[in-house]
Design an enzyme around this catalytic site. Sequence first.
Site, PDB file in Angstrom:
ATOM      1  CB  ALA A 193       3.978  -0.655   2.270  1.00  0.00           C
ATOM      2  CB  CYS A 212      -1.097   0.021   1.000  1.00  0.00           C
ATOM      3  SG  CYS A 212      -0.122   0.071   2.846  1.00  0.00           S
ATOM      4  NE  ARG A 257      12.218  -1.347   1.344  1.00  0.00           N
ATOM      5  CZ  ARG A 257      12.706  -1.725   0.342  1.00  0.00           C
ATOM      6  NH1 ARG A 257      11.974  -2.596  -0.309  1.00  0.00           N
ATOM      7  NH2 ARG A 257      13.705  -0.911  -0.610  1.00  0.00           N
ATOM      8  CG  HIS A 294       7.608   4.863  -3.918  1.00  0.00           C
ATOM      9  ND1 HIS A 294       7.638   4.047  -4.909  1.00  0.00           N
ATOM     10  CD2 HIS A 294       7.929   3.924  -2.744  1.00  0.00           C
ATOM     11  CE1 HIS A 294       7.635   2.965  -4.582  1.00  0.00           C
ATOM     12  NE2 HIS A 294       8.234   2.758  -3.422  1.00  0.00           N
TER      13      HIS A 294
END
Lengths: 559, 463
Positions: free
Chosen positions: A76, A73, A107, A212
């Site tokens: 994220a 999403c 991550r 992003h």
Amino acid sequence: MAKATSKLATESIKLENHDPEKIKARLLAKYPPKVARKRAKQIVVNKVDRDGKVPVISSNVRTVPGLIGQRGCCYAGCKGVVLGPTRDIINITHGPIGCGYYSWLTRRNQTDPDKAANGQASDGHNFMTYCFSTDMQDEEIIFGGEKKLKQAIQEAYDNFKPKAIAVFSTCPVGLIGDDVHAVCREMKAKLGINVFGFSCEGYKGVSQSAGHHIANNGIFTHVVGLDDTITAGKYRINLLGEYNIGGDAFEIERLFERCGITLVSSYSGNSSIDAFANSHTADLNLIMCHRSINYVAEMMETKYGVPWIKVNFIGAAATAKSLRKIAQYFDEEELTAQVEAVIADELPAVTAACEEIRPRTVGKRAMLFVGGSRAHHYQELFGELGIKTLSAGYEFGHRDDYEGRRVLPDIKVDADSRNIEELEIQPDPERFHPRIDEAKRKTLEAEGLGFSDYEGMMPEMPDGSMVIDDLSQYETDELIRIFKPDLFCAGIKEKYAVQKHGIPLKQLHSYDYGGPYAGFKGAINFYKEIDRMVNSRVWEYMQAPWEASPELSATYAWE
Amino acid sequence: MRSVKQTAPYTATQNACNLCAPLGAALVFKGIANALPLLHGSQGCSTYIRRYMISHFKEPLDIACSNFGEDTAIFGGGANLKLALDNIRRQYHPELIGIATTCLSETIGDDVPMFIQAYKAAFQNACRDEQLPALVHVATPSYQGTHMEGFHGAVRALIQTLAGREAAEGPPAMNLFPGMVSPADLRHLKEIVIDFGLEATVVPDYSDTLNGPLWTEYQRIPEGGTPVNALRRAGAGVASLECGLLLAAEKETAGTWLATQFDVPLHRQGLPIGISQSDRLFDTLAAVSGKAIPQKYTDQRGRLLDALVDGHKHLSGVRVAIFGEEDLVAGLAAFCGELGIFPVLCATGGGRGRFADTVRKVMPDYCRDQMQILEDVDFVTIEKKLAEMDGEVDLLIGHSKGYTMSRRLGKPLIRVGFPVHDRVDGSRLLHLGYRGAQQLFDRIANTLIQVKQERNEIGYTYF
Ligand code: SF4
Ligand code: SF4
């Protein structure tokens, strides 16, 4: 089961005598007509024409409900991907517990807290091992969560005295209407440190990609430009879109150091907020992952005059090429000589490793479905090993990542993307200064250095290969059954399903806890890893002796 | 008495010790044959939860999603749910779709039962020759409960939606609700029940779906799991057995529901960890089946006790901290009590206000009143407590999220339960029965010996 012996394809991939259109039809067969029509535009047989144009691929569109995909999403993408790897910001997830929990050190970004940005003394801060959450309960869902958020910020401050605190909104927050930005402003004034928020609710956009963009906007608005100090060092650059998975950024940093290139900041592997604040003073931006970070580069160019070029440090040849591009840009003999010396020094070991391994990997067939840039970058390394890429696609790429930035003017903005803010950036009245003049830029361009350009993945793939956007689990299974590739690259969600078929899956998000794979040393690591995976002895034992019958493996591969 | 009920000094949560509700529900639905979990909400939750569970089980694990967008978040998710169900049916042909809500669909107040009703009605009108998969819904807002509430809620929903009295074939079946245990535990329980000549409907049973062999042929949905038909017959069960000390205090569970609706006798106990809770399990099975405890298990018990007698010197007086799911921690604490180990701290991220009393009840006198029992806590709080007890702990028992704490404290961590994503054997860890107790005992004793051995200057090789 014996590994299927592959008939080697000729130059342009023939998909081993499969008709790609038939395969496409098979992938679509189970979908209702409307869904099939939508997916049909996202499954494309590649064809590169003379001037590098490729077919249109529909991408960055919403995944159809009920299709099990790879995507995460917006939250994220914002918290997990872009801001997560910055060690000295405390990231507070505003929402119920799960969202924060699942993004807690999942991550594999590495960081080196002892190394401070720009030669300043290190404060040793590293909050990446922590997971801060407001852990919303019923009460906050009903009456609002701003009060709890304020307390959470206060507590984080009291406990750790960080330089900065960032707040990330999850889905319910957007619905109950908490004003996280107002809370952040208030706490910033109260605590005297940088506090900023992101409205990155998971339902925004269609994938991580929206996050992003929101992260880029936030960092640019709240951090970039806060510190104008021009630190020491020549050839000052930023490395954008490199997240230091498995230590990739460390390897790239090592090469920069050897070449005498000064890294001002990296977004955001092994990063520090101090370096972001100062990053607009660099003279060149290098972009690794175009998808996740091109916005910051664009905005930095408009506001401060820092140009950007696309690089790729995945693959030995690509690494050498990227280093040469930097030298070409700065155009100074000293740097060019040093870059050439480093390449000459490092490349022989890589070539030797490749030559030793290549006979065991040549002719193998791979598929790559991952991220927004890796599905492209890693084709370099496979090429070096003589491994063919039959099919590839991104999880959250846009058309420009597939077809190149030349299609930017043609991209239709749909309702999902329209909601992601585009910042209006103007040149900074005092601090804007173009790093190179127009004439110089033209000359360099004529010499082949592309500014603000990314050619995309498809122009570099052979005709006939299948390019598939937002591959679903169902389609993954079909592809595996049809092609039985020697190697599949994706993430942990796909790993064990693919391996159940006896086909190794290389995780290109977490690297299967290996790496680095970037740069020269990374290339050697990768060659060895792929050799290990495709030639492991375990494949010999897949079939028990009492099961040995040739028909069995045939049904296995071709249903 | 040093125990405190709610010690979290902070409002916010720093390094949580619990997960969110739909994860528990999805795990349960993975344990039903030919079923697919579907999360009703935006795709991030299902992706995160999938990703997270896969890191533990290391198996294919599909979870579908109704994929909310911004407009869905505003106007409701009915249309999305319908489309998701359509697409799942066509791709996977499941027998059951388990629908769990996320915080988003709960916050906007989607009426999922109504959506399901409408879907069923429309389906009946349209496709007469196709069977509609069973649709089971459970509400799982994570702002109201942890993954354990999601887990038990889904078990309850399966039974409440499906259980009836359709004629049962074969030997008498009992319903077994084992709680959130490992695939190896489930396999062991099934073996025990079969050895008593009983047929059991284990809900959920992900022993094969989440710990299966390599495939020799393609499986759209991994084989294994509780058959849907068995769920439909649960009302005709000869008895139900429900495991979990905290669960046993819940008013409405799958077991109580079967008891009130269908008069299926309900037996409740803790997770069969350690000696006395395993004894109870075997007693119950002997009573239900009317058969004596098979020799195989009395032997296992005998061997376990033999090992405890011989190895007591390694364990006696050792101090441990245990953390994780409430029922698992309660079970482990009781077992530690049996071993002569002193659980100085027991902690859970959930607990529902009943954790401390439940744990205390099963502890022996020597430690009952000197334990720290914390519920609804996070790791920062747990670690603080441990730091206050400076040097008083020899060993940690819990899941992988305790690793950073174990590293900072320099104390070994025995991995149990879920999640275990930093070892290869998460699915294969055995906790239950005499055999599970034996393995836990061996691991604990060996770890303690190793510590002693490494710290010893001479380097003895006999212990
Ligand atoms: S929103 Fe709720 S269901 Fe989704 S990940 Fe967060 S806590 Fe879990
Ligand atoms: S609730 Fe929203 S923000 Fe949280 S994981 Fe789910 S989709 Fe992402």
